[in-house]
Enzyme design. Structure first.
Site, mmCIF file in Angstrom:
data_model
loop_
_atom_site.group_PDB
_atom_site.id
_atom_site.type_symbol
_atom_site.label_atom_id
_atom_site.label_comp_id
_atom_site.label_asym_id
_atom_site.label_seq_id
_atom_site.Cartn_x
_atom_site.Cartn_y
_atom_site.Cartn_z
ATOM 1 N N LYS A 70 27.536 -27.708 -48.662
ATOM 2 C CA LYS A 70 26.627 -26.851 -49.439
ATOM 3 C C LYS A 70 25.243 -27.469 -49.646
ATOM 4 C CE LYS A 70 30.225 -24.208 -51.689
ATOM 5 N NZ LYS A 70 30.869 -23.723 -52.890
ATOM 6 N N ALA A 132 30.818 -32.915 -60.189
ATOM 7 C CA ALA A 132 29.367 -32.903 -59.939
ATOM 8 C C ALA A 132 29.101 -32.748 -58.448
ATOM 9 C CB ALA A 132 28.731 -34.180 -60.484
#
Ligand code: NAP
Length: 284
Positions: A70, A132
């Site tokens: 991503k 995260a």
């Protein structure tokens, strides 16, 4: 010739996105094909550019991007939505004639599933976001925009949580939302909503945080779905929380991607119900 889309990632064989987009296409009368594109860990860009050139099957018009690409996906695009830029990560690409456009629909999907699907309003709540990585990056901005009172980002590698929090300082100020980073062992307690955006369920383990993070009756949502979400859901139930898997978010983020590509917004509730039956082993 049919318009072509894929989900690009590593791995992708488990992905339910082809089923979801086939349902959306049928429902809206759109003609398209949506498949899976397995990309080597060191060959995401090459593999995606080859797909984007199109084939005898039809023109390639876009893709979804899943773990672990991503962040790289955003860097390959010439333009992006504000939410993808804030996340630093993209889960949806559209191949425009002028260049690739990046968006991130993960956060919108999660908020829709929590507020409409689970019926939990986020304003004024205490939220713990665990993780995260790419998924956490995508949902943090939209979570802040829903104006909770407190949002703690806890991660195994504290430095990554701190970096994510720093990038979102402006968005937190606009809330205003009290935003801080923490390690997995010192994230505080009594949160109303816990979102597990780590890969722990993929690895077959439950939540990587102490049950004290849960307020009584808290909503505990894992981004994972299917059998792999079971340990997390059992953990939530055993500690007095309401467990929820990531299937609703998956369908909602897909609907937002479909809208970006095709200009029509599909209905999601019936597709989610079909998907739940399919994963439970029943007929879709
Ligand atoms: P990612 O970028 O690889 O990030 C992985 C995260 O998990 C990092 O925060 C990592 O911590 C943490 N982690 C890994 N192993 C851990 C362990 N044993 N203990 C504690 N923390 C651990 O992956 P991602 O793209 O963010 O995806 C995360 C999960 O969300 C995946 O399971 C994915 O399938 C799911 N997802 C679901 C949806 C949906 O629509 N439902 C959408 C997006 C993602 P470190 O930083 O310390 O390594």
């Amino acid at each position: 010739m049919t318009d072509q889309y894929v989900v690009a990632g590593h791995p992708v064989e488990h992905s339910q996105s082809p089923f979801i987009h086939a349902e959306f296409a049928r429902q809206t009368g759109q003609s398209l094909h949506y498949g899976r594109l397995l990309c080597p860990l060191d060959g995401f860009e090459t593999t995606l550019r080859e797909f984007a050139r199109g084939s005898s099957a039809g023109p390639a018009l876009g893709c979804n991007v899943t773990t672990p690409f991503k962040f790289e996906a955003l860097r390959l695009c010439s333009t992006s939505s504000a939410r993808a830029a804030l996340a630093g990560a993209a889960n949806t690409l559209r191949f425009d004639a002028s260049g690739w456009y990046a968006d991130n629909t993960d956060g919108a999907g999660l908020i829709c599933d929590i507020e409409k699907g689970a019926g939990v309003a986020l304003a004024g709540r205490r939220i713990l976001l665990v993780g995260a990585g790419g998924a956490a990056a995508g949902v943090l901005g939209p979570l802040l925009a829903s104006r909770p009172a407190l949002l703690v980002v806890a991660n195994r590698s504290l430095a990554k949580a701190q970096a994510l929090v720093e990038r979102h300082r402006g968005a937190a100020k606009a809330g205003p939302v009290l935003l801080r980073a923490a390690g997995l062992g010192d994230c505080g307690g009594a949160f109303d909503v816990i979102v597990n955006a780590t890969a722990t369920s993929l690895q077959g383990t439950a939540a990587p945080v102490d049950p004290a993070v849960l307020a009584p009756g808290a909503l505990a949502l894992d981004l994972m779905y299917g059998p792999l979400a079971a340990p997390f859901l059992a953990w939530a139930r055993d500690h007095g929380a309401v467990g929820r898997d990531g299937l609703g978010m998956l369908v909602e983020q897909a609907a937002a991607a479909f809208h970006l590509w095709r200009g029509v917004r599909p209905e999601t509730a019936s597709v989610l119900a079909k998907l739940r039956r399919r994963l439970a082993g029943g007929a879709a």
